[in-house]
Motif scaffolding. Structure first.
Motif, PDB file in Angstrom:
ATOM      1  N   GLY A   1      55.883  44.969 -15.656  1.00 21.11           N
ATOM      2  CA  GLY A   1      56.169  44.276 -16.617  1.00 21.11           C
ATOM      3  C   GLY A   1      55.712  43.323 -17.711  1.00 21.11           C
ATOM      4  O   GLY A   1      54.999  42.397 -16.480  1.00 21.11           O
ATOM      5  N   LYS A   2      55.269  42.876 -18.584  1.00 16.79           N
ATOM      6  CA  LYS A   2      54.829  41.468 -18.747  1.00 16.79           C
ATOM      7  C   LYS A   2      55.144  40.490 -18.184  1.00 16.79           C
ATOM      8  O   LYS A   2      54.802  39.707 -18.538  1.00 16.79           O
ATOM      9  CB  LYS A   2      54.988  41.820 -20.543  1.00 16.79           C
ATOM     10  N   GLU A   3      56.787  40.619 -18.124  1.00 13.63           N
ATOM     11  CA  GLU A   3      57.846  39.025 -18.016  1.00 13.63           C
ATOM     12  C   GLU A   3      57.782  39.158 -16.142  1.00 13.63           C
ATOM     13  O   GLU A   3      57.869  38.275 -15.133  1.00 13.63           O
ATOM     14  CB  GLU A   3      59.335  39.627 -18.059  1.00 13.63           C
ATOM     15  N   ILE A   4      57.247  40.710 -14.791  1.00 14.40           N
ATOM     16  CA  ILE A   4      56.661  39.833 -13.815  1.00 14.40           C
ATOM     17  C   ILE A   4      55.856  39.060 -13.553  1.00 14.40           C
ATOM     18  O   ILE A   4      54.824  40.066 -14.154  1.00 14.40           O
ATOM     19  CB  ILE A   4      57.207  41.536 -13.276  1.00 14.40           C
ATOM     20  N   PRO A   5      55.766  38.209 -13.070  1.00 13.57           N
ATOM     21  CA  PRO A   5      54.327  37.820 -12.524  1.00 13.57           C
ATOM     22  C   PRO A   5      53.524  39.035 -11.545  1.00 13.57           C
ATOM     23  O   PRO A   5      54.152  39.660 -11.741  1.00 13.57           O
ATOM     24  CB  PRO A   5      54.777  36.438 -11.661  1.00 13.57           C
ATOM     25  N   VAL A   6      52.321  38.553 -11.691  1.00 13.88           N
ATOM     26  CA  VAL A   6      51.183  39.394 -11.212  1.00 13.88           C
ATOM     27  C   VAL A   6      51.311  39.526  -9.660  1.00 13.88           C
ATOM     28  O   VAL A   6      51.372  40.249  -9.139  1.00 13.88           O
ATOM     29  CB  VAL A   6      49.710  39.341 -12.182  1.00 13.88           C
ATOM     30  N   GLU A   7      51.784  37.853  -9.300  1.00  9.80           N
ATOM     31  CA  GLU A   7      51.735  37.556  -8.101  1.00  9.80           C
ATOM     32  C   GLU A   7      53.008  38.392  -6.822  1.00  9.80           C
ATOM     33  O   GLU A   7      52.656  39.138  -5.870  1.00  9.80           O
ATOM     34  CB  GLU A   7      51.590  36.251  -7.583  1.00  9.80           C
ATOM     35  N   LYS A   8      54.061  38.350  -8.182  1.00 12.78           N
ATOM     36  CA  LYS A   8      54.672  38.826  -7.546  1.00 12.78           C
ATOM     37  C   LYS A   8      54.760  40.597  -7.051  1.00 12.78           C
ATOM     38  O   LYS A   8      55.063  41.242  -6.248  1.00 12.78           O
ATOM     39  CB  LYS A   8      56.124  38.803  -8.103  1.00 12.78           C
ATOM     40  N   LEU A   9      54.121  41.135  -8.114  1.00 11.71           N
ATOM     41  CA  LEU A   9      53.860  42.230  -7.887  1.00 11.71           C
ATOM     42  C   LEU A   9      53.000  42.941  -7.129  1.00 11.71           C
ATOM     43  O   LEU A   9      53.505  43.737  -6.212  1.00 11.71           O
ATOM     44  CB  LEU A   9      53.470  43.235 -10.073  1.00 11.71           C
ATOM     45  N   VAL A  10      51.908  42.165  -6.828  1.00 12.17           N
ATOM     46  CA  VAL A  10      50.853  42.448  -6.060  1.00 12.17           C
ATOM     47  C   VAL A  10      51.441  42.429  -4.352  1.00 12.17           C
ATOM     48  O   VAL A  10      51.254  43.165  -3.191  1.00 12.17           O
ATOM     49  CB  VAL A  10      49.623  40.918  -5.742  1.00 12.17           C
ATOM     50  N   GLU A  11      52.358  41.605  -4.376  1.00 14.27           N
ATOM     51  CA  GLU A  11      53.862  41.220  -3.157  1.00 14.27           C
ATOM     52  C   GLU A  11      54.180  42.236  -2.789  1.00 14.27           C
ATOM     53  O   GLU A  11      54.007  42.606  -1.901  1.00 14.27           O
ATOM     54  CB  GLU A  11      53.664  39.766  -2.889  1.00 14.27           C
ATOM     55  N   ASP A  12      54.873  42.549  -4.010  1.00 11.62           N
ATOM     56  CA  ASP A  12      55.572  43.614  -3.599  1.00 11.62           C
ATOM     57  C   ASP A  12      54.466  44.851  -3.053  1.00 11.62           C
ATOM     58  O   ASP A  12      55.185  46.269  -2.491  1.00 11.62           O
ATOM     59  CB  ASP A  12      56.447  44.455  -5.630  1.00 11.62           C
ATOM     60  N   ALA A  13      53.981  45.025  -3.796  1.00 12.04           N
ATOM     61  CA  ALA A  13      53.017  46.525  -3.488  1.00 12.04           C
ATOM     62  C   ALA A  13      52.021  46.353  -2.165  1.00 12.04           C
ATOM     63  O   ALA A  13      52.200  47.475  -0.949  1.00 12.04           O
ATOM     64  CB  ALA A  13      51.390  46.479  -4.247  1.00 12.04           C
ATOM     65  N   LYS A  14      52.411  45.209  -1.541  1.00 11.05           N
ATOM     66  CA  LYS A  14      51.463  44.584  -0.039  1.00 11.05           C
ATOM     67  C   LYS A  14      53.071  44.922   1.027  1.00 11.05           C
ATOM     68  O   LYS A  14      52.992  45.502   1.861  1.00 11.05           O
ATOM     69  CB  LYS A  14      51.482  43.610  -0.210  1.00 11.05           C
TER      70      LYS A  14
END
Length: 248
Positions: A139-152
Motif C-alpha cells: 500500500g502507498k502508506e506502507i514504507p518499502v523497507e517494512k514491506l521488504v522486512e515482512d517478505a524476508k
C-alpha cells in the motif's frame, strides 16, 4: 508433459521467466487453464463471493474449500495446485491452521496451501511438511523497507512462494530482489514481480458484471453465453431442432 512443482517455480525465478497463475474454483476452468499452460492454479476463498454468492470471503468454510479444491485437482495434469486456508481456520490459531492445511492436502489434493501473512502460522504449516504460499499486502502508506522486512520474515518462516498484493513498482521490485523465493501478485501487481495471478473468470470475462462492464479482459464469455442462451431459447420456442443435439 512435465509437471510444475516448487523447484520448477524457483528455477523460473532464477531464469527470469514469468510465472503464470490463475485463480480457479471448478473442474471445467481448471482443465482449460491447465491446457493453456498456466503454472499455478490457486483455489481461492474468493469462490464464496464470485461463484456461490456469499456476502464475503470470510463466510467460506473448510468443507466448502475442500469441495472446490477437489474439483480443481481433478482437472489438472500439469499445473501446481494451491488452496487457500479459509479465514476461520486461520483465525483459530496455528494448530487449527495446521489441521486445516493437512485436510486440504490429504483430502483436497492441494500441493501448496495459501496462508495470510502470519509467520507463526506459516512456520507451523511448513513444519508438518506442507509448502506455503504466503500472502501479504502493500500500500502507498506502507514504507518499502517494512514491506521488504515482512517478505524476508515470511521467507525465513519457510514460505515457498509469496503473493504480494498491491505491491506497486517500487516495493514490488525491492521485494523481488530481497528474497530468493518467487514473488507473484494479483490485485495491484505488475510486470515488476516474478509472475502474475488473476481470477480466471475475470480474465475471460465470465462474470455477470462483464455484460455491462467496460473493463478490458481477454474475452467476454458472459456476452457470448448470453447470446448463445438467447438463441437456444428462441430455437426451443420456435420448435426447431437444437444445435449439438441429434434428432431421435
Amino acid at each position: 508433459m512435465e509437471r510444475i512443482d516448487i523447484p520448477a517455480l524457483q528455477q523460473m525465478k532464477r531464469d527470469g521467466r514469468k510465472i503464470v497463475g490463475v485463480v480457479a474454483w471448478d473442474y471445467p476452468i481448471a482443465r482449460i487453464a491447465d491446457r493453456a499452460g498456466v503454472d499455478i492454479l490457486s483455489v481461492g476463498d474468493s469462490v464464496g463471493v464470485n461463484l456461490w454468492g456469499q456476502p464475503t470471503e470470510t463466510e467460506v468454510t473448510l468443507e466448502e474449500m475442500l469441495v472446490a479444491c477437489k474439483a480443481v485437482r481433478r482437472g489438472v495434469k500439469r499445473a501446481l495446485v494451491s488452496c487457500d486456508l479459509p479465514f476461520r481456520s486461520a483465525q483459530e490459531g496455528a494448530d487449527a491452521a495446521v489441521r486445516a492445511a493437512l485436510r486440504l492436502v490429504k483430502e483436497g489434493g492441494a500441493e501448496m496451501v495459501k496462508v495470510n501473512a502470519v509467520p507463526e502460522a506459516v512456520r507451523a504449516v511448513v513444519r508438518v511438511g506442507i509448502p506455503v504460499f504466503a500472502e501479504f499486502h502493500g500500500g502507498k502508506e506502507i514504507p518499502v523497507e517494512k514491506l521488504v522486512e515482512d517478505a524476508k520474515r515470511l521467507e525465513e518462516a519457510g514460505a515457498a512462494l509469496l503473493d504480494f498484493r498491491h505491491s506497486g513498482p517500487l516495493a514490488g521490485a525491492a521485494v523481488v530482489r530481497a528474497v530468493s523465493i518467487p514473488v507473484i501478485g494479483g490485485l495491484g501487481g505488475g510486470p515488476w514481480l516474478d509472475g502474475r495471478m488473476r481470477m480466471a473468470h475475470a480474465a475471460i470475462g465470465y462474470t455477470a458484471s462483464a455484460l455491462d462492464s467496460q473493463t478490458e479482459s481477454y474475452a467476454n464469455v458472459a456476452k457470448i453465453s448470453l447470446d448463445a442462451l438467447a438463441a437456444y431459447a428462441e430455437d426451443v420456442r420456435a420448435g426447431r431442432h437444437l444445435k449439438g443435439q441429434r434428432p431421435a
